[in-house]
Design an enzyme around this catalytic site. Structure first.
Site, mmCIF file in Angstrom:
data_model
loop_
_atom_site.group_PDB
_atom_site.id
_atom_site.type_symbol
_atom_site.label_atom_id
_atom_site.label_comp_id
_atom_site.label_asym_id
_atom_site.label_seq_id
_atom_site.Cartn_x
_atom_site.Cartn_y
_atom_site.Cartn_z
ATOM 1 N N ASP A 8 0.861 -1.186 0.000
ATOM 2 C CA ASP A 8 0.000 0.000 0.000
ATOM 3 C C ASP A 8 0.896 1.234 0.000
ATOM 4 O O ASP A 8 1.652 1.463 0.946
ATOM 5 C CB ASP A 8 -0.906 -0.017 1.233
ATOM 6 N N ASP A 103 -2.636 2.421 -6.218
ATOM 7 C CA ASP A 103 -1.663 2.512 -5.131
ATOM 8 C C ASP A 103 -1.619 1.306 -4.205
ATOM 9 O O ASP A 103 -0.955 1.354 -3.166
ATOM 10 C CB ASP A 103 -1.904 3.779 -4.305
ATOM 11 N N GLU A 104 -2.295 0.219 -4.559
ATOM 12 C CA GLU A 104 -2.192 -0.968 -3.706
ATOM 13 C C GLU A 104 -2.400 -2.235 -4.517
ATOM 14 O O GLU A 104 -3.059 -2.239 -5.554
ATOM 15 C CB GLU A 104 -3.177 -0.907 -2.538
#
EC number: 2.7.7.7
Length: 355
Positions: A8, A103-104
């Protein structure tokens, strides 16, 4: 047991802005829409969070909490490009990658022989590579199962990692607050608390039927998670189940006719997105979403064998009744998708909405 890593990125959009514009560093910064256009915060840095600013918060309210907040518009193409860099780093360690957003992502490194197969060291190496090559920090959670890896990635932020080994898995799960389980929102957590259930250990003391009685299918999922079970595989290629478009309005709308005008303006963009991303599938339902001036929202949907703008208009009219005098601050429309049969694919592949 499997070796799952959840990566993350730390306040991703804001971190990219601070990297590219050093003058923002050390100051409260948020990426989002303008406050005078009813904008919403996409993400913010830790300096802004210290003032109570959070993602999905109205920009105007964020500025009240933090008058010195620097608010910048998003640069989505830049964020996508950096995200691709990060995914290329992931691919050095495994081909089993499940992106959840820009983003993860989940990674299954069970078969990775690097660092003697240590998932802890692999996670450290991935985070190090990300920082060296992008200038951004990432946090990680390591666990034998997916949902625990996701929970763990949030426990040592920013720029850290947390490992839940097979030996400590059940102890970790038993102590876990139910609100930490992905999918358990505030309302669900309150309902669970009202039943006397606050931790996974509490759920382990009750029959599954209690949960399914109150929460349906999700109750069965929750029961499994509370017992430390999550057999979901890493899904490398995820088919989109819907395509939608929405807009936050500069001013609240108070008439059905004004909302219908906005709906009409969204149709061309929805058609464009359908043409770009819905190959091999057909529309099976249409959805209208309205968000009210108190930030509550409603959705209404209908099966649609022959989707049309008229059906969208009918759904919006039904949803508007639920406003009960409240202003409308957001209008959204979406099309639910299912796979076409071979016979259907041989016929017309047209997905555009009929007028």
């Amino acid at each position: 047991m499997r070796k799952i890593i959840h990566i993350d990125m730390d306040c991703y959009f804001a971190a990219v802005e601070m990297r590219d514009f050093p003058q923002y560093r050390g100051k409260p910064l948020a990426v989002g829409g303008s406050s005078d256009r009813r904008g919403v915060i996409s993400t913010c840095n830790y300096e802004a969070r210290a003032f109570g600013v959070r993602s999905a918060m109205a920009s105007a309210y964020a500025l009240k909490l933090c008058p010195n907040l620097i608010l910048v518009p998003g640069r989505m193409e830049v964020y996508k490009a950096v995200s691709q860099q990060i995914r290329e780093i992931f691919s050095r360690y495994t081909s089993l990658i499940e992106p959840l957003s820009l983003d993860e992502a989940y990674l299954d490194v069970s078969d990775c022989s690097l660092y003697q197969g240590s998932a802890t060291r692999i996670a450290e190496a991935i985070r190090s590579d990300i920082f060296k090559e992008t200038g951004l920090t990432a946090s990680a959670g390591v666990s034998p199962i997916k949902f625990v890896a996701k929970v763990a990635s949030d426990l040592n932020k920013p720029n850290g990692q947390y490992v839940v080994s097979p030996d400590t898995l059940m102890h970790f799960v038993r102590a876990l607050s139910l609100g930490k389980i992905p999918g358990v929102g505030k309302v669900t957590e309150e309902k669970l608390n009202a039943l006397g259930l606050k931790t996974c250990a509490d759920v382990q003391q009750v029959p599954q039927t209690l949960l399914t009685e109150h929460f349906g299918k999700f109750g069965a999922v929750l029961y499994e998670r509370a017992h430390g079970r999550d057999e979901r595989a890493i899904v490398s290629h995820r088919e989109r189940k819907s395509v939608g478009v929405e807009t936050t309005l500069p001013k609240d709308l108070h008439t059905r006719e004004a909302c219908l005008d906005v709906l009409s303006s969204l149709i061309p963009e929805l058609n464009r997105r359908l043409g770009r991303s819905a190959s091999g599938r057909r529309i099976h339902k249409l959805v209208v979403k309205l968000k009210f001036d108190d930030f509550r929202q409603t959705t209404i949907e209908s099966r649609a064998e022959e989707p049309s703008v008229r059906l969208f208009e009918s759904l919006l009219s039904q949803a508007f009744v639920r406003a009960e005098g409240r202003g409308i601050r957001l209008v959204g429309i979406a099309a639910g998708l299912v796979c076409r049969s071979e016979a259907e694919q041989e016929g017309s592949a047209q997905l555009a909405l009929s007028l």
